[in-house]
Each structure stands twice: as structure tokens, then as C-alpha cells.
Design an enzyme around this catalytic site. Sequence first.
Site, PDB file in Angstrom:
ATOM      1  N   GLY A  66      -0.867  33.087  25.100  1.00 48.67           N
ATOM      2  CA  GLY A  66      -0.211  32.102  24.255  1.00 48.67           C
ATOM      3  C   GLY A  66      -1.358  31.265  23.616  1.00 48.67           C
ATOM      4  O   GLY A  66      -1.014  30.821  22.379  1.00 48.67           O
ATOM      5  N   ASP A  67      -2.397  31.087  24.153  1.00 50.01           N
ATOM      6  CA  ASP A  67      -3.520  30.292  23.483  1.00 50.01           C
ATOM      7  C   ASP A  67      -4.015  30.968  22.316  1.00 50.01           C
ATOM      8  O   ASP A  67      -4.384  30.386  21.170  1.00 50.01           O
ATOM      9  CB  ASP A  67      -4.686  30.233  24.488  1.00 50.01           C
ATOM     10  CG  ASP A  67      -4.333  29.790  25.769  1.00 50.01           C
ATOM     11  OD1 ASP A  67      -3.290  29.012  25.960  1.00 50.01           O
ATOM     12  OD2 ASP A  67      -4.755  30.117  26.824  1.00 50.01           O
TER      13      ASP A  67
END
Length: 309
Positions: A250-251
Site C-alpha cells: 500500500g505504501d
Amino acid sequence: MVMTITLNPSLDYVAETVGKATGSVIRTQHETIYPGGKGINVSLVLKQFGIPSKALGFCAGFTGKELCRLLSEAGCDEDMIELADGFTRINVKVSGARETELNGSGPHISQEAFSALIQKLSALQAGDFVVLAGSVPASLPSDAYEQLLSVAASRKAEVIVDVSGALLMRALTFSPWLVKPNHHELGELFGVTIQTREEAAHYAKKLQENGARNVLVSMAEQGAVLLTENGETCFADAPQGTLVNSVGAGDSMVAGFLAGWLFTKSFADALQLGICTGSATAFSPWLAKKESVLSLLCESGKTDFMNKF
């Protein structure tokens, strides 16, 4: 300028094992130590695209020194505030037949140290980007993010918020440029289970109605949904590959999306680069390398903007 803020960074000790026995001695086959933390991950992936950023946060003790050394070794510009007591947490991740994680709590952060972090935001200028990601340590006030968001807003910086739950809802008051929940987090906000991209778009619209300018919803193998401040709803399919590592995906999507926007000023292109970057991390032992992102981008057939980076 891009700043990333990680209030509780870590050293991630990743051990590979065979079997799933517990309550006995387990010998590892391979161990690796990585710098960890959501904002730090964003900075490290931005570095892959040649985009400079400054990683802010707190470090302490011998583990904090090693964190900063690893960031420097990776070419990441860090400006961590060193705490007098405690040590930067160690997160243990054991992979084998089943994955197990043991996450540390982290050091105590004094009000003086937090004030020093806020002061660093005074360097922001209009048009700069700030990425706020991850949870708030127990030693900080519950409105820590609101304080940081308030300063960023006063400097007219664009803010990306990657948090969940009540933290996310309170952040909407500051009209962040981008929020990025996954579909599980988005569903939890409204007490529903989101199963389709159309449902994700429906509830993402509610985040816009509450203040978010752009909403990016990651949906694992279903791809991603983007609602833009221009009124567009965009869908992106997930690249095909074998899941190796879910940590940091996600990052990485956030970093890829921001990179795509900075390169092209196109939300559609940013979405495509974002989902390829997140997937490249998911298909890798650690964070994505630029080459693996470009490979997935080529497979997607949407390569007309690749020459911009």
C-alpha cells in the site's frame, strides 16, 4: 519538496523458516533487516523513481542509529529527531508455512520532541507534498495528526493521508489532497463489507463529501478505484503475479501514485503507475525496484508516459 512522516518507525527483522511449529526451537534459513515504517517506505520507493524526499520521524538508541544508517545507505534523505531514551522498535516477521508478526511498541516521545517535529514543517512551501502514514504512538496526543495537518495547511502544502479508522475521518476536515484506504478499511468506516469496485466507488464518494479531494482505494487482486477532484471515477486492474510479500504494498502504491502525478499531472497515469508499483512490491521480497515496476507497466500496455521518467 516531498516530506514523509513516520511517527513510529522500525527495524523490520524478517526471518524465513520451514514449517509452522510453535513452542519449540525454530531455526531460520535466511534473515534480513530492513528499515520499516509506512512513510519511510514511501520515501524509499520515491527514491527508485529519482524523486527526492525527506523522511521525518523519531529514532532512539542503537536501533535508531541503525535505522538511520540503513536509510543513508539506501540514498534516502532522513531528518529523524533523536530521542534521549528508549530505542527504535524492532518488528519481527517470521515467514514459513504461515506468517507471524511481532510488532514492537516503540519509544516514549516527549512533547518537546513532537514540537521539534512540528517545527520542521515550517520549511514547507505552497505546492510541496507531505505524506502522513501509520498509527499514532500512545505517548503522543490523540490529535497529533490534526496538529501536523494544521501546520501543513497553513503552509499551503498538499497532504496525502494513509491512515485508517477515526484518524482518517478526522483528517478529512483538512481537505487532504489524497487519502488511500484499502477496501476493508473503507468498509469498516461505514459498517459495511465492500466486495466490488462499484461499491468501493460509492463509499469513496462519501469520503469526498466529507472533505477528501482525491480518494484512492486499493482492492488487492481486484485492482484499485480512484475518485478525483475533477469528478472522474477511474478503475485499474491489478497486474498478474505471485504474492510474495504484502508488507509495504500500500505504501508503494502511494509512492507510485505520487510519482506518476509529479511526472505527468495526469490522474489516470498516476493510478496506473501506482497500481504497478504496489503490485511490484507484492511480488518482491521487499520494496519494489524501478525495473520491476516498469516491467509490469509494459505488461499493462499503458506505456505512453514511460518516457517521462
